[in-house]
Every structure is written in structure tokens, then in C-alpha cells.
Design a protein around this motif. Structure first.
Motif, short mmCIF file in Angstrom:
data_model
loop_
_atom_site.label_atom_id
_atom_site.label_comp_id
_atom_site.label_asym_id
_atom_site.label_seq_id
_atom_site.Cartn_x
_atom_site.Cartn_y
_atom_site.Cartn_z
N GLY A 207 -8.61 22.67 15.10
CA GLY A 207 -8.65 22.22 16.38
C GLY A 207 -7.44 21.89 17.34
N CYS A 208 -6.34 21.99 16.69
CA CYS A 208 -5.06 21.39 17.30
C CYS A 208 -4.05 22.94 17.28
N ASP A 209 -3.48 22.93 18.22
CA ASP A 209 -2.51 23.97 18.42
C ASP A 209 -1.02 23.14 17.93
N ASP A 210 -0.61 23.39 16.75
CA ASP A 210 0.41 22.40 15.96
C ASP A 210 1.71 22.56 17.08
N GLN A 211 2.19 23.91 17.41
CA GLN A 211 3.48 23.98 18.19
C GLN A 211 3.20 23.42 19.51
#
Length: 248
Positions: A207-211
């Protein structure tokens, strides 16, 4: 013939080759399975041959850190401090992405090797060259912390999607009931989870865009540093203001 080839291999062995082989092996198998014996097998030497170049595994790990720190791009010349810092941090992050074991090793190092000290020195130098006072640069380094190495402690250490905690074999109606219960108990967590854009390859959490999350926080910090620099901020004045107005 085989003995002559083996002898030549041993003659060519040096510290640089040992460290490069250790980095390559860790990339393949991870840091846990890495041992002096396994590294010796990779280099086709007896384990004792390695001890001429590294005293023990701890020194091997220190040397591996030196090797990968050397992969971080140098500061870009003739550019403003803000862009120089940003590019340097993102280069460090790319290095960590190439070597998935590196973060764990960096976090456990107690020895500051010349390569590590050199990187820190040049990193601080980007702020000083940008006109930052030593006082502000000191506090900036505290704030930026592990981001200088391309990583940070993440908020979501478990999946951010509460529904992901429910086993997939559970009947749909049961999953729905469990999700409603979680939404009632933890409405804010569910709100954030539903608002997140999905990135299946994220190491932060589903659910999170790491970069994106990393760069978002980095840019917030850099904007804040720029504002303080323009205001000629000092810790002495900040402490004085806090004494005069404890609500600050």
C-alpha cells in the motif's frame, strides 16, 4: 597442472579481491550465510589464506562497507547545496537497493572506517559549502540521520492494509465483518490504508510507494533546512526563544 593454477590464484589474492568477492557473495546468499569458510570456497583458497587480508568476520564486514560506500556518487560540482545533497542521498539509496544486506550491516557497525568517515566528511561539506553555519549543519546531520545512507526507519513495519492481515481462505462475509470491526476500532489507520497507492514491490509495506515516501520525506527536510539557512537560524537563539516562550 591443477596445483600450478591454484598457486597462481593464491598469489593474486589481495584485500580488494577478498572484499569484492565477499560483497558479491552476500548479494547472492545474504549476510547471514556469509562466512569466512564459504568465502574461501568461493575464492578457491583455504580459509587461513583470508586471514592475511582480514583478521575476522567483523573486519570483513567493515571492509565490505568500505567497498559499497565507494559506489556512492561523489558530490556533483557546480550545483546548489540542495540539489547536491538530494542527488547524493538518492545515489546512496540506489547502492542499498543493489546490496539488500547493506542496511543491516551499516546499522551494526561500531567502527568508523576511513571510507565511512570520508563519506560523512564530504556529506557535511555540501552543507558548509552552501553557506550553512557549523551549528546548523550539526543539527541538520541529526535530522537527516540514516537518510544520508539512503534509508530510514519506516512507520509501517507490517502491511498497511488491515484487510491483508486476514487469511485469504477466510470466507468473504467473514473477511468483510473483520474489516468492519477493524474500521470501527482503528478508523484512522483504515483511512490511510485506503488512501495509499499500491506498490507490490515496496519494502515499506503493502500500500506504500517505497521510493515516493522516501523522497517525499527527504524533500520536506531539505525545504526545512533551506528555510532555516535563509533565516540565519542558530541553536543558541532557538534555545533562548524556547526559554522566553516555553510553548514553542
Amino acid at each position: 597442472m591443477a596445483q600450478r593454477i591454484e598457486a597462481k590464484r593464491r598469489v593474486r589474492l589481495n584485500r580488494e579481491r577478498v572484499l569484492e568477492a565477499a560483497v558479491s557473495l552476500a548479494d547472492q546468499v545474504g549476510i547471514g550465510p556469509l562466512s569466512m569458510r564459504r568465502l574461501a570456497q568461493e575464492l578457491h583458497v583455504v580459509p587461513m589464506a583470508l586471514y592475511k587480508h582480514v583478521a575476522n568476520k567483523e573486519e570483513l564486514l567493515d571492509g565490505m562497507v568500505e567497498t559499497i560506500v565507494g559506489e556512492i556518487d561523489p558530490a556533483v560540482p557546480d550545483t546548489d547545496w540542495k540539489n547536491a545533497v538530494r542527488l547524493r542521498v538518492l545515489s546512496a539509496r540506489r547502492m542499498l537497493q543493489r546490496h539488500q544486506w547493506a542496511r543491516q550491516v551499516l546499522e551494526t557497525r561500531t567502527n568508523q572506517s576511513p571510507a565511512v568517515l570520508g563519506y560523512m566528511n564530504s556529506f557535511i561539506g555540501m552543507f558548509l559549502a552552501g553557506g550553512f553555519s557549523a551549528d546548523l549543519a550539526h543539527h541538520v546531520m541529526h535530522a537527516i540521520g540514516s537518510r544520508m545512507w539512503g534509508f530510514t526507519q519506516e512507520l509501517f513495519t507490517t502491511p498497511a492494509d488491515p484487510a491483508a492481515e486476514v487469511p485469504p481462505e477466510v470466507r468473504p462475509e467473514v473477511r468483510e465483518a473483520l474489516f468492519k470491526e477493524m474500521a470501527a476500532r482503528y478508523p484512522n489507520v483504515v483511512t490511510l490504508a485506503m488512501a495509499a497507492q499500491h506498490d507490490d514491490g515496496s519494502v515499506v509495506g503493502h500500500g506504500c510507494d517505497d521510493q515516493f515516501e522516501f523522497e517525499f520525506a527527504l524533500d520536506l527536510l531539505l525545504d526545512g533546512f533551506e528555510r532555516l539557512h535563509q533565516q540565519r537560524w542558530s541553536s543558541q537563539q532557538a534555545r533562548l526563544d524556547r526559554v522566553q516562550d516555553p510553548r514553542r
